[in-house]
Write a protein that holds these residues in place. Sequence first.
Motif, short mmCIF file in Angstrom:
data_model
loop_
_atom_site.label_atom_id
_atom_site.label_comp_id
_atom_site.label_asym_id
_atom_site.label_seq_id
_atom_site.Cartn_x
_atom_site.Cartn_y
_atom_site.Cartn_z
N LEU A 334 0.84 -1.20 0.00
CA LEU A 334 0.00 0.00 0.00
C LEU A 334 0.87 1.25 0.00
O LEU A 334 0.65 2.19 -0.77
N VAL A 335 1.88 1.24 0.87
CA VAL A 335 2.76 2.41 0.97
C VAL A 335 3.56 2.58 -0.33
O VAL A 335 3.75 3.69 -0.81
N GLN A 336 3.98 1.43 -0.89
CA GLN A 336 4.70 1.49 -2.17
C GLN A 336 3.81 2.15 -3.22
O GLN A 336 4.24 3.01 -3.98
N GLY A 337 2.51 1.76 -3.23
CA GLY A 337 1.57 2.34 -4.17
C GLY A 337 1.41 3.83 -3.93
O GLY A 337 1.42 4.64 -4.87
N LEU A 338 1.27 4.21 -2.64
CA LEU A 338 1.12 5.63 -2.30
C LEU A 338 2.33 6.42 -2.77
O LEU A 338 2.21 7.52 -3.30
N LYS A 339 3.51 5.80 -2.58
CA LYS A 339 4.75 6.47 -2.96
C LYS A 339 4.73 6.74 -4.47
O LYS A 339 5.08 7.83 -4.93
N ALA A 340 4.26 5.72 -5.21
CA ALA A 340 4.19 5.88 -6.67
C ALA A 340 3.22 7.01 -7.02
O ALA A 340 3.48 7.83 -7.91
N VAL A 341 2.08 7.04 -6.29
CA VAL A 341 1.09 8.09 -6.55
C VAL A 341 1.70 9.46 -6.27
O VAL A 341 1.59 10.40 -7.06
N PHE A 342 2.39 9.57 -5.12
CA PHE A 342 3.02 10.84 -4.76
C PHE A 342 4.03 11.24 -5.82
O PHE A 342 4.12 12.40 -6.20
N GLU A 343 4.80 10.25 -6.27
CA GLU A 343 5.82 10.57 -7.27
C GLU A 343 5.18 11.05 -8.56
O GLU A 343 5.65 11.97 -9.21
N ALA A 344 4.06 10.39 -8.93
CA ALA A 344 3.36 10.81 -10.15
C ALA A 344 2.86 12.24 -9.98
O ALA A 344 2.75 12.99 -10.96
N MET A 345 2.55 12.64 -8.74
CA MET A 345 2.11 14.01 -8.50
C MET A 345 3.29 14.95 -8.30
O MET A 345 3.11 16.12 -7.99
N GLY A 346 4.50 14.43 -8.49
CA GLY A 346 5.67 15.28 -8.40
C GLY A 346 6.20 15.44 -6.99
O GLY A 346 6.89 16.41 -6.68
N MET A 347 5.88 14.49 -6.11
CA MET A 347 6.34 14.62 -4.74
C MET A 347 7.24 13.43 -4.42
O MET A 347 6.77 12.33 -4.17
N ASP A 348 8.56 13.66 -4.48
CA ASP A 348 9.50 12.58 -4.24
C ASP A 348 9.60 12.28 -2.76
O ASP A 348 9.75 13.19 -1.95
N LEU A 349 9.52 11.01 -2.42
CA LEU A 349 9.74 10.63 -1.04
C LEU A 349 11.04 9.86 -0.94
O LEU A 349 11.47 9.22 -1.89
N ALA A 350 11.63 9.90 0.25
CA ALA A 350 12.98 9.37 0.39
C ALA A 350 12.98 7.84 0.33
O ALA A 350 12.13 7.18 0.89
N GLY A 351 13.95 7.34 -0.40
CA GLY A 351 14.41 5.97 -0.29
C GLY A 351 13.38 4.87 -0.43
O GLY A 351 12.32 5.05 -1.00
N ASP A 352 13.75 3.73 0.12
CA ASP A 352 12.93 2.55 -0.01
C ASP A 352 11.86 2.53 1.08
O ASP A 352 11.88 3.33 2.01
N ILE A 353 10.93 1.59 0.93
CA ILE A 353 9.94 1.39 1.97
C ILE A 353 10.68 0.87 3.20
O ILE A 353 11.37 -0.14 3.13
N PRO A 354 10.55 1.55 4.31
CA PRO A 354 11.27 1.09 5.50
C PRO A 354 10.64 -0.20 6.03
O PRO A 354 9.43 -0.28 6.20
#
Lengths: 846, 264
Positions: A334-354
């Motif tokens: 789920l978090v991986q998916g959210l990260k992808a969504v954020f990235e698609a919106m131009g919001m880079d999040l740090a690193g790998d899923i902890p």
Amino acid sequence: MLRVAVRGIRAHLVRFLLSLLAVALGVAFVAGTFSLRTMMSSTFDGIVDAGTPGDAYVRAEPAEGTSVVEGTSAGPAVPMTLADDIAALDGVAHAIPEAQGSIVLVGADGTAVQSTQAPSLVFSYLPDDPSLDVVAGRGPERPGEIALETATLASSGLEIGDTTQVVLGGQLSDAEVVGRFDMGAPMAGATLVVVDPGTGYALFAPDGKVADIAVYAADGTTPAELVDAIAPLVPDDLQVVTGQQLRDENKDAIGEMLGFVTTFLLVFAAIALFVGAFIISNTFAMSVRQRMREFALLRAVGASPAQVFASILVQAAVVGLIGSALGIAGGLGLVQGLKAVFEAMGMDLAGDIPVDGATIGVSLVVGTVVSVLAAAVPARRAALVPPVEAMRDDVVVPERSIRVRAVLGALLTGLGAAAVLAAVLNTGEDTMDAALGAGAAGVLVGVLMLAPSLARSVVGALAWPFVRLLRPVGRLARGNVVRNPRRTANTAGALMIGMALVGGVSVIATSAQASVAGVVESQLHTDLVLQSATRDVPKGAIADVEALPEVGGAAAFAFAPLEVQSDGDGAGTRYVAGVREDLFDRTIDAETVDGDLGSLADGAAAVQEAAADEAGWAVGDTLRITGATGPRDVTVGAVFTTNVIGAPVVVGTDVLDALVPPEQQMVDLLAVDAASGIGVDELKDAVAAAVAPYVVISVLTQDEFVSSIADQVNQVLVILYALLGLSVVIAVLGIVNTLALSVIERTREIGLLRAVGLGRLQLAGTVTVESVLTAVFGTVVGLVVGVALASALPSVYADDGLSELVIPWGNLAGMLGLAVVVGVLAALWPGTRAARMRVLDAVSYE
Amino acid sequence: MATNDGTPIASARGLVKTYGTGEAAVRALDGVDVDFGRGELTAIMGPSGSGKSTLMHCMAGLDRPDEGTVVVDGLEVSAMNERRLTRLRRDHLGFVFQAFNLVPTLTALENITLPLDIARRPVDRAHLDAVVQAVGLADRLGHKPTELSGGQQQRVACARALVSRPSVVFADEPTGNLDSTSSGEVLGFLRRSVDELGQSVVMVTHDPTAASYAHRVLFLADGRLVGELTDPTPDSVLAALSSLRPAASASAAPVAVAAADGSR
């Protein structure tokens, strides 16, 4: 016994699937929430580390007293010249004066480069600044040159060497992209631009004062030694801290904010787990009931009640462990998916899923413990049934009385309602917020406890049309739903909670919307409203608009967070608004409580009644307002109320300009009136053409402004609907589970009905009506509670701008429609299953 | 229905039903030809595993024979699909089971009219009153099944079976769970429904006393029809049963093995 337990799971794998799914869903939320939190805080910590890499910082003393404006300081106050003195010290490698402002960057497609919530920031580029690393091209050296952060460059679509436009210091100008730089961490979507130092410091430190000075130690000097060395140079109103201290402060502030988000998500995780526990309890009740004879046999061959009990708990633990493991995987996905969504919106999040041990441990424990606890009740029942009893044909499992629960529920609901009523009747007292919150919680929990008692009457009423129209399906379905009111109530619980939240918030949202719209319509008199997506209308655009022949007058609402000090209240940072002195005559209808709003023209301040009450200000008091240019005493000339201006303190434009240079003020709204003889449409066309180059400005008529406020409310609702979607998914699982259970329990009854001629479709219809009744029951009760509680708010918060109560009947009807859909969906599988039963098998089922 | 013109109300020809496969195969019905008289109460008897319940289930469209034909009131049951079987049960058949006859969420009256409700047929008040009167439940109609005694529950079930004027009522051990007094009431009522209303009833039982209420008793053993008795008494039934056992083992079919297949 262990072997019996494990074989039991393997033999009935399908039956346990729903339980697995339920545990997995709940745990996925827990794991997802924690790892999202870890990821976000590591992202923001990374930003803090990258943004404040210095070994020591010189900054203004944080203001004493309460800061009402989160995250703002009282404005730049550190003289730039101090940097040269510090740089000359031994052990200092660099001393960089830091000042930043906002910018609008026009991307390759001609629109502003901006991601949803992240800011657009610009600062000066000093070649010796270690926090910036130019990785391509070069840093900006002359006016008209800019360099972009790597992610910003990528999302802008620009290339090094391109020329684009920027709105900088309120002015539109051309700029050439000369380089690309890194900050050393993903910046979560912030648009970052650097300009040459001359341009930057002229704009953001026009009086030679900056927000802070970052000091970098030379090799061999520790931060503590650095601080000691700098301290003698620092004047009394400034302080020097180590970089570590500043970073820790910033991280703490971010942690607090993320904690709020985490709490909010964990509430939903708790709901998911509650329903999960209920599903598990149901599943085990079903399994226990079916296997009574097996347990009787085990008891007969010498197993003790404790062993039977333990064997069931072992099964629950296995289900819990597997479900939790699946849930953890799901949560990380789920978090991986959210990260992808954020990235698609131009919001880079740090690193790998902890994947940290704590998250996994907590999730596993939560999932397993919830499973075991949920199975304990049916397990106890199985263990205590004597062997002879279980050998009989019909095992009657007595239902515990719901009376105790009903009495407690009624009591709690009554107390809660009383607290809410007290809050409604005694508005304005401080303790009433707490009473309102506690009362609302009491009513919600109380109604959840009352739900079994409500089920009979409410479902009876809801079922009436079905009973009349669908003979005999409606009557059979009603009978099934009210047969076990406790189970019906628990099944509907998830929807009840979700619908109470959504019902309440949509009432609040639409009421707020109507209140604001009402305020705008009655108190703001203007032809056009200009707003900026960056929340700061560029000064150049204001000048351009004012210069138009079609414009009769333009009033800017400028703001700055400033330290306001009074004898009664001490100091605190508050927003101070600067408006045209005649604003209250022409554009805003404000209610004068005391004094004269005309005194703005004489350099006096007007304060909002709510803030005045809180701080003890009265007409004639003196406020000491400290801006970039130093303190200034202003007399309070009027106390007033309006909902158009949010700032507690309002002064004339001249006063604000004297306190803060216009470049550092934010203009969040520009009200424009047409010159005489000019129509609104004509005015709008002219203004829209004039501000078009600034890209980010929207030009709205008053009607459009009202509907844009409505849109903002709708955005809030969208988030809520997403959460509603979640509770709907959980509710569907719960209803499916309950129906599957009751279909199995009623096998012989179903066989009988089929034998006397009930068709498959009619049978499936019965299950569907049951399901719909359960879903609608939960929805109706939830909505009634939510709407009733929310309806109390406008009377409590009328003074804070929530003046109208609007109940969104359309939305509520939509929720009911959704409940019907949920019911039908949930009935698909159990209904099909019931219809497929072979009549003879069902009749002779034991 | 009331006219007794000599044609059977239900008949079966060459019924074969096998459960399981290979070594475990059990031939529950092994070529049964049988006619049930119109306007008669017919009892089917036989030891456990004789196939009496299977025969009734096949006759009533609850189970499908592997071979052979079943005709009920001129309709060929064995050729029907599931939907037509459902309609057959609804419109042409009545059922009384050993236990769990009533829907617990419905009152006695609602249970009685359930088949009509399902078929969405109007309730024939006069007929309903006559049936209710006959079972002697007029004062218990508003009660839920849990508030009724076992005998009362079975009488409600009988009333339900009769209220839609079915061609045949199939009763599967209707008195299996009842004491002798309640059994007598239920059986007396079934017999009266035949004598006074012209109803046709088929009843499976292993109780000679119950069977003695019938016009005719059919004996099954190892899936075959092995004898019959008209106008039985408990004693004549008992005698027939005891004479049956050696005869049955003598004529044992090669496949049929006495199986612990009591429920079927």
